[in-house]
Design an enzyme around this catalytic site. Structure first.
Site, PDB file in Angstrom:
ATOM      1  N   GLU A  47       0.820  -1.216   0.000  1.00  0.00           N
ATOM      2  CA  GLU A  47       0.000   0.000   0.000  1.00  0.00           C
ATOM      3  C   GLU A  47       0.850   1.260   0.000  1.00  0.00           C
ATOM      4  O   GLU A  47       0.537   2.243  -0.689  1.00  0.00           O
ATOM      5  CB  GLU A  47      -0.950  -0.011   1.207  1.00  0.00           C
ATOM      6  CG  GLU A  47      -2.164  -0.905   1.058  1.00  0.00           C
ATOM      7  CD  GLU A  47      -1.855  -2.389   1.201  1.00  0.00           C
ATOM      8  OE1 GLU A  47      -0.716  -2.719   1.600  1.00  0.00           O
ATOM      9  OE2 GLU A  47      -2.731  -3.209   0.930  1.00  0.00           O
ATOM     10  N   HIS A 116     -10.657  -6.602   8.394  1.00  0.00           N
ATOM     11  CA  HIS A 116     -11.252  -6.179   7.122  1.00  0.00           C
ATOM     12  C   HIS A 116     -12.547  -5.392   7.330  1.00  0.00           C
ATOM     13  O   HIS A 116     -13.265  -5.163   6.362  1.00  0.00           O
ATOM     14  CB  HIS A 116     -11.580  -7.399   6.260  1.00  0.00           C
ATOM     15  CG  HIS A 116     -10.408  -8.217   5.858  1.00  0.00           C
ATOM     16  ND1 HIS A 116      -9.684  -8.979   6.735  1.00  0.00           N
ATOM     17  CD2 HIS A 116      -9.809  -8.388   4.652  1.00  0.00           C
ATOM     18  CE1 HIS A 116      -8.700  -9.594   6.092  1.00  0.00           C
ATOM     19  NE2 HIS A 116      -8.746  -9.252   4.837  1.00  0.00           N
TER      20      HIS A 116
END
Length: 311
Positions: A47, A116
Site C-alpha cells: 500500500e 477487514h
C-alpha cells in the site's frame, strides 16, 4: 470509473487485483479489457508503494484513482497519505498540489472479521489537507467520484461494503454532485438523526419505525466528513431540539464525539435533551454473525436512542 476513464486520458486506476481479477468486490470488472494495462494497473501488495506512486503521478499531472481494498490496509500507507498527500500543498507554499483520489472499502456487516471490517474514516477526517467523502446513495457514489477527480487536492472516498450490492437507475444526464453540503434525507420535527454512508439504511428504517410510534424524525446524511457541513446539522437541531448521531466508528474519539462537541458549543441552548450517540461496540469487529450484528449500530438501537431524547 468507466465514465471517468473515457472522459479524461489522464485518469488511470491502480491497486491490488483491480485488473485481471476485476477488483475484490468486482467494482472494476471489465475495465482492464476496455482500457488496457497502462490505465488499469495491478500492483504488488504494498500500500505504501502504490499510494506513493499515485501521489507522484498526481504531482506530474495525471489524475490517478488509487484503490485500497479495505480501510484497515490503508494504515500501511498512512505515512504517504498524511505526511505527503495531505501536506505538500501547505509545505510548498501552494506550489505543489496532489490531485489524487483514493477509494477504499469501509465498514462491517459481511463477516470479514476485525482486519477487514473497521470504520476508520473518522481518523482521516481528523487530518487537514484531505477531503473525506462517504457516499450513501447511487447518485453520490457516481457523482462524488466525478467531483473528486476535478479537485486540485487529495480526496479520500470511503465506500461502505454493505452498499456495493445496491441497485437502481441513475438519470441519463447524471453528472458531478456538489460535495460541500450534507443532505436532508427525511424531514421531521421531533428529533434529528445524523448519519452517513453505511448507516443511512438503518437510520432511515429507524425513522420509519419512529414515525409509526408517533415520533417525527429528521434524517441528515453528512455525505462529506471533512469539511463537515455543521450548518446543516445546526439548522436541523435548532428545528427539532434533539439529536442522535449514528456512527459506525468506535465511540471514543469518534466523529460522533466531534459532532456532539460542536452541538454543545453552538446549539447548547437549543437542545431539549442531551445528544445521544449510537456507535459500534469498542471491540475488534467480531467474525461470528450474531456478535458482529450486536456490535454494530442497528435500527433498534437508533430507535431506542431517539426515544430517550423525546422522553
Amino acid at each position: 470509473m468507466r465514465d471517468a476513464l473515457r472522459r479524461d486520458d489522464r485518469v488511470f486506476l491502480m491497486g491490488e487485483d483491480v485488473g485481471r481479477y476485476g477488483g475484490c468486490f468486482a467494482v472494476s470488472l471489465g475495465l482492464l479489457e476496455e482500457f488496457g494495462p497502462e490505465r488499469i494497473r495491478d500492483t504488488p501488495l504494498s500500500e505504501a508503494a502504490f499510494v506513493g506512486a499515485g501521489i507522484g503521478a498526481a504531482i506530474a499531472g495525471m489524475r490517478p484513482i488509487v484503490e485500497i481494498m479495505t480501510v484497515n490496509f490503508s494504515l500501511l500507507a498512512l505515512d504517504q497519505i498524511l505526511n505527503n498527500a495531505a501536506t505538500l500543498r501547505h509545505m510548498s507554499g501552494g506550489q505543489v498540489g496532489v490531485p489524487l483520489v483514493i477509494r477504499m472499502t469501509t465498514g462491517a456487516g459481511r463477516q470479514l472479521a476485525a482486519q477487514h471490517s473497521h470504520s476508520l474514516e473518522g481518523w482521516y477526517a481528523h487530518i487537514p489537507g484531505l477531503k473525506i467523502l462517504a457516499p450513501a446513495t447511487l447518485e453520490d457514489a457516481r457523482g462524488m467520484l466525478w467531483t473528486a477527480l476535478e479537485d486540485p487536492d487529495p480526496v479520500l472516498i470511503f465506500e461502505h461494503g454493505s452498499l456495493y450490492n445496491d441497485r437502481g437507475t441513475i438519470a441519463a444526464d447524471a453528472g458531478p454532485v456538489e460535495i460541500g453540503h450534507a443532505a436532508l434525507r427525511r424531514p421531521g420535527s421531533d428529533v434529528t438523526l445524523v448519519c452517513y454512508g453505511g448507516t443511512l439504511p438503518a437510520t432511515m428504517a429507524a425513522a420509519a419505525t419512529l414515525a409509526a410510534q408517533g415520533v417525527d424524525a429528521e434524517v441528515v446524511d453528512l455525505r462529506t466528513l471533512r469539511p463537515l457541513d455543521e450548518e446543516t446539522i445546526f439548522a436541523s437541531v435548532r428545528r427539532t431540539h434533539r439529536c442522535v448521531v449514528v456512527d459506525e466508528g468506535w465511540r471514543s474519539g469518534s466523529l460522533s464525539a466531534e459532532i456532539s462537541a460542536r452541538l454543545v458549543e453552538q446549539c447548547f441552548f437549543d437542545l431539549d435533551a442531551p445528544v445521544e450517540r449510537v456507535c459500534s461496540a469498542e471491540v475488534p469487529m467480531p467474525y461470528a454473525r450474531h456478535l458482529e450484528e450486536a456490535a454494530l449500530p442497528r435500527e433498534e438501537t437508533i430507535v431506542a436512542a431517539a426515544r430517550r431524547t423525546v422522553g
